[in-house]
Design a protein around this motif. Structure first.
Motif, PDB file in Angstrom:
ATOM      1  N   PHE A 162     -14.528  -2.554  -2.416  1.00 31.01           N
ATOM      2  CA  PHE A 162     -14.428  -1.095  -2.296  1.00 31.01           C
ATOM      3  C   PHE A 162     -13.002  -0.685  -2.618  1.00 31.01           C
ATOM      4  O   PHE A 162     -12.050  -1.366  -2.230  1.00 31.01           O
ATOM      5  CB  PHE A 162     -14.781  -0.649  -0.874  1.00 31.01           C
ATOM      6  N   LEU A 168      -6.780  -6.740  -1.636  1.00 31.51           N
ATOM      7  CA  LEU A 168      -6.023  -7.389  -2.712  1.00 31.51           C
ATOM      8  C   LEU A 168      -4.651  -6.727  -2.756  1.00 31.51           C
ATOM      9  O   LEU A 168      -4.549  -5.509  -2.921  1.00 31.51           O
ATOM     10  CB  LEU A 168      -6.757  -7.204  -4.042  1.00 31.51           C
ATOM     11  N   ILE A 197      -1.015 -11.580 -11.355  1.00 32.36           N
ATOM     12  CA  ILE A 197      -1.208 -12.252 -10.058  1.00 32.36           C
ATOM     13  C   ILE A 197      -2.447 -11.698  -9.345  1.00 32.36           C
ATOM     14  O   ILE A 197      -3.244 -12.449  -8.782  1.00 32.36           O
ATOM     15  CB  ILE A 197       0.048 -12.116  -9.173  1.00 32.36           C
ATOM     16  N   PHE A 223       0.800  -1.218   0.000  1.00 35.32           N
ATOM     17  CA  PHE A 223       0.000   0.000   0.000  1.00 35.32           C
ATOM     18  C   PHE A 223       0.838   1.275   0.000  1.00 35.32           C
ATOM     19  O   PHE A 223       0.293   2.367  -0.126  1.00 35.32           O
ATOM     20  CB  PHE A 223      -1.012  -0.011   1.151  1.00 35.32           C
ATOM     21  N   VAL A 230      -0.338  -7.220  -4.007  1.00 35.19           N
ATOM     22  CA  VAL A 230       0.735  -7.941  -4.686  1.00 35.19           C
ATOM     23  C   VAL A 230       2.040  -7.185  -4.425  1.00 35.19           C
ATOM     24  O   VAL A 230       2.076  -5.944  -4.482  1.00 35.19           O
ATOM     25  CB  VAL A 230       0.458  -8.075  -6.210  1.00 35.19           C
TER      26      VAL A 230
HETATM   27  C1  LIG Z   1      -3.884  -3.747  -7.250  1.00 34.98           C
HETATM   28  C2  LIG Z   1      -2.786  -4.803  -7.302  1.00 34.98           C
HETATM   29  C3  LIG Z   1      -3.135  -5.908  -6.310  1.00 34.98           C
HETATM   30  C4  LIG Z   1      -2.744  -5.376  -8.730  1.00 34.98           C
HETATM   31  O1  LIG Z   1      -1.799  -6.451  -8.728  1.00 34.98           O
HETATM   32  P1  LIG Z   1      -1.136  -6.998 -10.090  1.00 34.98           P
HETATM   33  O2  LIG Z   1      -0.642  -8.354  -9.807  1.00 34.98           O
HETATM   34  O3  LIG Z   1      -0.210  -5.977 -10.619  1.00 34.98           O
HETATM   35  O4  LIG Z   1      -2.445  -7.091 -11.020  1.00 34.98           O
HETATM   36  P2  LIG Z   1      -2.490  -7.743 -12.475  1.00 34.98           P
HETATM   37  O5  LIG Z   1      -1.126  -7.986 -12.997  1.00 34.98           O
HETATM   38  O6  LIG Z   1      -3.426  -8.888 -12.428  1.00 34.98           O
HETATM   39  O7  LIG Z   1      -3.179  -6.595 -13.317  1.00 34.98           O
HETATM   40  C5  LIG Z   1      -2.670  -5.243 -13.215  1.00 34.98           C
HETATM   41  C6  LIG Z   1      -2.304  -4.754 -14.575  1.00 34.98           C
HETATM   42  O8  LIG Z   1      -1.309  -5.569 -15.138  1.00 34.98           O
HETATM   43  C7  LIG Z   1      -1.720  -5.998 -16.437  1.00 34.98           C
HETATM   44  N1  LIG Z   1      -1.235  -7.361 -16.670  1.00 34.98           N
HETATM   45  C8  LIG Z   1      -1.796  -8.506 -16.283  1.00 34.98           C
HETATM   46  N2  LIG Z   1      -1.059  -9.561 -16.690  1.00 34.98           N
HETATM   47  C9  LIG Z   1       0.018  -9.041 -17.337  1.00 34.98           C
HETATM   48  C10 LIG Z   1       1.152  -9.600 -17.976  1.00 34.98           C
HETATM   49  N3  LIG Z   1       1.323 -10.927 -18.064  1.00 34.98           N
HETATM   50  N4  LIG Z   1       2.064  -8.766 -18.516  1.00 34.98           N
HETATM   51  C11 LIG Z   1       1.892  -7.426 -18.459  1.00 34.98           C
HETATM   52  N5  LIG Z   1       0.830  -6.828 -17.867  1.00 34.98           N
HETATM   53  C12 LIG Z   1      -0.090  -7.626 -17.311  1.00 34.98           C
HETATM   54  C13 LIG Z   1      -3.225  -5.961 -16.352  1.00 34.98           C
HETATM   55  O9  LIG Z   1      -3.809  -5.866 -17.634  1.00 34.98           O
HETATM   56  C14 LIG Z   1      -3.386  -4.724 -15.573  1.00 34.98           C
HETATM   57  O10 LIG Z   1      -3.139  -3.638 -16.437  1.00 34.98           O
HETATM   58  P3  LIG Z   1      -3.963  -2.299 -16.406  1.00 34.98           P
HETATM   59  O11 LIG Z   1      -3.752  -1.720 -15.040  1.00 34.98           O
HETATM   60  O12 LIG Z   1      -3.332  -1.495 -17.461  1.00 34.98           O
HETATM   61  O13 LIG Z   1      -5.375  -2.691 -16.693  1.00 34.98           O
HETATM   62  C15 LIG Z   1      -1.408  -4.211  -6.960  1.00 34.98           C
HETATM   63  O14 LIG Z   1      -1.140  -3.142  -7.818  1.00 34.98           O
HETATM   64  C16 LIG Z   1      -1.301  -3.717  -5.510  1.00 34.98           C
HETATM   65  O15 LIG Z   1      -0.931  -4.462  -4.599  1.00 34.98           O
HETATM   66  N6  LIG Z   1      -1.588  -2.402  -5.284  1.00 34.98           N
HETATM   67  C17 LIG Z   1      -1.496  -1.802  -3.930  1.00 34.98           C
HETATM   68  C18 LIG Z   1      -2.617  -2.254  -3.043  1.00 34.98           C
HETATM   69  C19 LIG Z   1      -3.953  -1.894  -3.613  1.00 34.98           C
HETATM   70  O16 LIG Z   1      -4.202  -0.763  -4.007  1.00 34.98           O
HETATM   71  N7  LIG Z   1      -4.862  -2.889  -3.636  1.00 34.98           N
HETATM   72  C20 LIG Z   1      -6.216  -2.723  -4.075  1.00 34.98           C
HETATM   73  C21 LIG Z   1      -7.034  -2.290  -2.927  1.00 34.98           C
HETATM   74  S1  LIG Z   1      -8.713  -2.118  -3.376  1.00 34.98           S
END
Ligand SMILES: CC(C)(COP(=O)(O)OP(=O)(O)OC[C@H]1O[C@@H](n2cnc3c(N)ncnc32)[C@H](O)[C@@H]1OP(=O)(O)O)[C@@H](O)C(=O)NCCC(=O)NCCS
Length: 157
Positions: free
Chosen positions: A115, A83, A94, A25, A85
């Motif tokens: 939310f 959520l 992921i 975060f 990562v």
């Molecule tokens: C939100 C969060 C969990 C997303 O995790 P992530 O693993 O990066 O998510 P994904 O990879 O599944 O998808 C995110 C993006 O990567 C892209 N993506 C997915 N697989 C991919 C791949 N193989 N190669 C390149 N990009 C990819 C997705 O299309 C998405 O792109 P977009 O944002 O342009 O639509 C992460 O950014 C995080 O921990 N953020 C901080 C905490 C937070 O805000 N959580 C949500 C609270 S509500």
């Protein structure tokens, strides 16, 4: 990444998940210029009490937790939260896999609800890409300048 597995987390994982949450975060806090957010301040006692009512999933890579999500199913409604990562493992699908796993584990659910901050356009885009839609916006009860959105995915059978 095929060597990443998703499993149910147990009590012993909570400290590592809380640590990961705080790392995850920071990017969210940086992008909004607001570090006064609950995920960065949450205590171990608080996550422990959530563990009594929620199931936690963990994404594992080489014995390390690199992602997590929690959810709570009440009748056919599933509430999804925190959520996260590890920043080094992002944009590899992921987060999407964790969301999909929550759905797979709740095959009879009629509605998934979560939310997120209205400013978190990347999060909103990710949720929309798996079928959630913005349902309403509201001000955070603890921080009136923090606008939040409620997102819902309805399952039509
Ligand atoms: C939100 C969060 C969990 C997303 O995790 P992530 O693993 O990066 O998510 P994904 O990879 O599944 O998808 C995110 C993006 O990567 C892209 N993506 C997915 N697989 C991919 C791949 N193989 N190669 C390149 N990009 C990819 C997705 O299309 C998405 O792109 P977009 O944002 O342009 O639509 C992460 O950014 C995080 O921990 N953020 C901080 C905490 C937070 O805000 N959580 C949500 C609270 S509500």
């Amino acid at each position: 990444m095929t060597d990443i597995t998703i499993e149910q987390a147990n009590l012993q994982d909570l400290k590592e998940i809380l640590q990961l949450q705080k790392e995850a975060f920071v990017t969210e806090a940086e992008s909004h210029g607001n570090y006064d957010i609950e995920p960065l301040k949450q205590t171990y006692e608080s996550i422990l009490s959530e563990f009594q009512t929620h199931l936690f999933l963990k994404a594992m890579y080489e014995n390390k937790i690199i992602g997590s999500v929690k959810y709570r199913a009440i009748t056919d409604i599933v509430w999804v939260g925190k959520l996260i990562v590890n920043p080094l493992f992002r944009k590899r699908g992921i987060g999407r896999r964790l969301l999909t796993e929550v759905e797979n584990l709740n095959p009879d659910a009629a509605k998934f609800q979560l939310f997120t901050a209205a400013l978190s356009i990347h999060n909103i885009r990710l949720y929309e890409s798996v079928g959630y839609e913005v349902h309403s916006t509201y001000k955070d009860e603890n921080q009136s300048d923090l606008e939040m959105v409620e997102m819902i995915k309805l399952i039509n059978r």
